[in-house]
Design an enzyme around this catalytic site. Sequence first.
Site, mmCIF file in Angstrom:
data_model
loop_
_atom_site.group_PDB
_atom_site.id
_atom_site.type_symbol
_atom_site.label_atom_id
_atom_site.label_comp_id
_atom_site.label_asym_id
_atom_site.label_seq_id
_atom_site.Cartn_x
_atom_site.Cartn_y
_atom_site.Cartn_z
ATOM 1 N N ALA A 10 34.779 1.048 5.512
ATOM 2 C CA ALA A 10 35.329 0.837 6.851
ATOM 3 C C ALA A 10 34.318 0.157 7.761
ATOM 4 O O ALA A 10 34.238 0.449 8.953
ATOM 5 C CB ALA A 10 35.754 2.174 7.454
ATOM 6 N N ARG A 16 40.216 -11.283 11.888
ATOM 7 C CA ARG A 16 41.570 -11.846 11.842
ATOM 8 C C ARG A 16 42.577 -11.025 12.639
ATOM 9 O O ARG A 16 43.678 -11.508 12.917
ATOM 10 C CB ARG A 16 42.029 -11.984 10.385
ATOM 11 C CG ARG A 16 41.459 -13.214 9.688
ATOM 12 C CD ARG A 16 42.003 -13.344 8.285
ATOM 13 N NE ARG A 16 41.333 -12.440 7.364
ATOM 14 C CZ ARG A 16 41.676 -12.269 6.088
ATOM 15 N NH1 ARG A 16 42.711 -12.930 5.597
ATOM 16 N NH2 ARG A 16 41.012 -11.447 5.315
ATOM 17 N N GLY A 78 28.624 -7.520 1.922
ATOM 18 C CA GLY A 78 29.541 -7.410 0.806
ATOM 19 C C GLY A 78 29.895 -5.976 0.461
ATOM 20 O O GLY A 78 29.247 -5.023 0.908
ATOM 21 N N GLY A 140 42.419 -10.884 -7.702
ATOM 22 C CA GLY A 140 41.776 -10.881 -9.004
ATOM 23 C C GLY A 140 42.777 -10.451 -10.063
ATOM 24 O O GLY A 140 43.618 -9.584 -9.821
ATOM 25 N N ASN A 228 44.899 -7.009 7.151
ATOM 26 C CA ASN A 228 43.878 -7.928 7.650
ATOM 27 C C ASN A 228 44.267 -8.641 8.933
ATOM 28 O O ASN A 228 43.417 -9.252 9.580
ATOM 29 C CB ASN A 228 43.548 -8.976 6.575
ATOM 30 C CG ASN A 228 42.830 -8.366 5.392
ATOM 31 O OD1 ASN A 228 41.900 -7.580 5.561
ATOM 32 N ND2 ASN A 228 43.268 -8.695 4.184
ATOM 33 N N ASN A 377 68.643 29.611 39.346
ATOM 34 C CA ASN A 377 69.430 28.394 39.537
ATOM 35 C C ASN A 377 68.749 27.537 40.597
ATOM 36 O O ASN A 377 68.563 27.973 41.732
ATOM 37 C CB ASN A 377 70.854 28.711 39.978
ATOM 38 C CG ASN A 377 71.710 27.454 40.034
ATOM 39 O OD1 ASN A 377 72.305 27.049 39.049
ATOM 40 N ND2 ASN A 377 71.764 26.817 41.195
ATOM 41 N N TYR A 387 51.669 19.075 46.520
ATOM 42 C CA TYR A 387 50.461 18.257 46.726
ATOM 43 C C TYR A 387 50.312 17.911 48.193
ATOM 44 O O TYR A 387 51.245 17.392 48.815
ATOM 45 C CB TYR A 387 50.581 16.985 45.875
ATOM 46 C CG TYR A 387 49.385 16.070 45.891
ATOM 47 C CD1 TYR A 387 48.105 16.566 45.708
ATOM 48 C CD2 TYR A 387 49.543 14.701 46.057
ATOM 49 C CE1 TYR A 387 47.008 15.715 45.705
ATOM 50 C CE2 TYR A 387 48.463 13.840 46.046
ATOM 51 C CZ TYR A 387 47.183 14.355 45.870
ATOM 52 O OH TYR A 387 46.114 13.505 45.871
ATOM 53 N N ALA A 423 70.965 25.948 51.265
ATOM 54 C CA ALA A 423 70.896 24.502 51.049
ATOM 55 C C ALA A 423 70.290 23.813 52.257
ATOM 56 O O ALA A 423 70.525 24.188 53.409
ATOM 57 C CB ALA A 423 72.303 23.969 50.788
#
Length: 456
Positions: A10, A16, A78, A140, A228, A377, A387, A423
């Site tokens: 890794a 790319r 490599g 390969g 890639n 309810n 807030y 209400a």
Amino acid sequence: MTNTYAIVLAAGQGTRMKSDLYKVLHPVCGKPMVEHVIDHIRSLNANRIVTIVGYGAEAVEEVLGEKSEYALQKEQLGTAHAVQQAEQLIGDLEGTTIVVCGDTPLIRPETMEALIAHHDKTSAKATILTAYADDPTGYGRIIRGEDGQVLRNVEQKDATEEEQKVTEINTGTYCFNNRALFETLKKVKNDNAQGEYYLPDVVGILQSENERVSAYVTEDFSETLGVNDRVVLSEAESVMRRRIAEKHMRNGVTIIHPDATYISADATIGRDTVLQPGTMIEGQTVIGEKCIIGPNSQLVNSVIGDNTTIYSSVILSSQIGNDTNVGPFAHIRPDSNVGNHVKIGNFVEVKKSTLGEGSKVSHLSYIGDSNVGSRVNVGCGTITVNYDGKNKYTTTIEDDAFIGCNSNLVAPVTVKQGAYVAAGSTITENVPENSLAIGRARQENKEDYVKKLNLK
């Protein structure tokens, strides 16, 4: 039983990908692809896992944490050079080592396990994971003798015209006798156009020394996909998404339209649950049995109970109980705990709050930083005013309370058990048990007022 070790490559930059994000950290179905690889290896109970890091080393280590040990490849010289960096950690150990690229998230643990078993059974010094490709160009080739034994691995550029017709390819995943691997790595040369040390050369050197090399064929070519670029990333995403969906469907989950449903690799879903189109289940979400999710719902790192419906809503890092209905168009923000038999209706937002069993917030309300009891309810248009521009405060609504429509509960405030809020009220003081709180201006009618203003 032979000890098993793993080396995960890794260290490459991944130019790319054209991204500031380190290549192996690009997510596939919600999880970095290197973490897929590591988790698959961990399921094999490997004795040691070493991840070779280079570019972006700190970011990779932060993601993987203690799942792996690490070795740094300071210069990218490599794949053989990369593997060699693990020598200080495991080079002198007896056992079998599997080498896997960190950008191959689709390789299954079952395939790795079968590769290791084949390697041990054949007493090979090296075993190549191979696959048959419809178009082997660029890979390969595995050249076998009449007896089926591997004669050599030939790179595309070195293959003869006849060898290029071979469709069995080297996937880039290997098993090695651990000691033989590190002894042979010292013999690898970099006399090639790139001036790099290549891991496949280890196989060639072992064969030249008359050591046994074998190959194990995986039937699913998609497992070998190395990511890639962004195009291949999308292909890997599609393959894994289908794979995850199939797993859940075989376990008793109904997915109406698998191609229009997103499920993370770490999600858990109970049987007889139905996922409708447009649903996104992300992170480590757990969904119970006999639920209905969607359409167009997003669940992230949340826990959903049994027999619950989430309809066209967003739930983030929260818990939802059994037999509860959420939505449509509700937003449950992080750290919320919604109990059993609760109703969260349309255009309701809940943030860092608890709602007890049987409570209802049916529509057009905001419940933030609140402790709501059972059988409460909450009327349409209710706001918990949490807030003040600097600090957040808590609203408490106890069991069996009733909050009338268009009420403002200005925190910190408590509505005691069984109390009613009329209400249109703005409540700034605690409401005693079984009381009615009215906090609104008295209505006054001005007769003939409109005529006096000559508006009509």
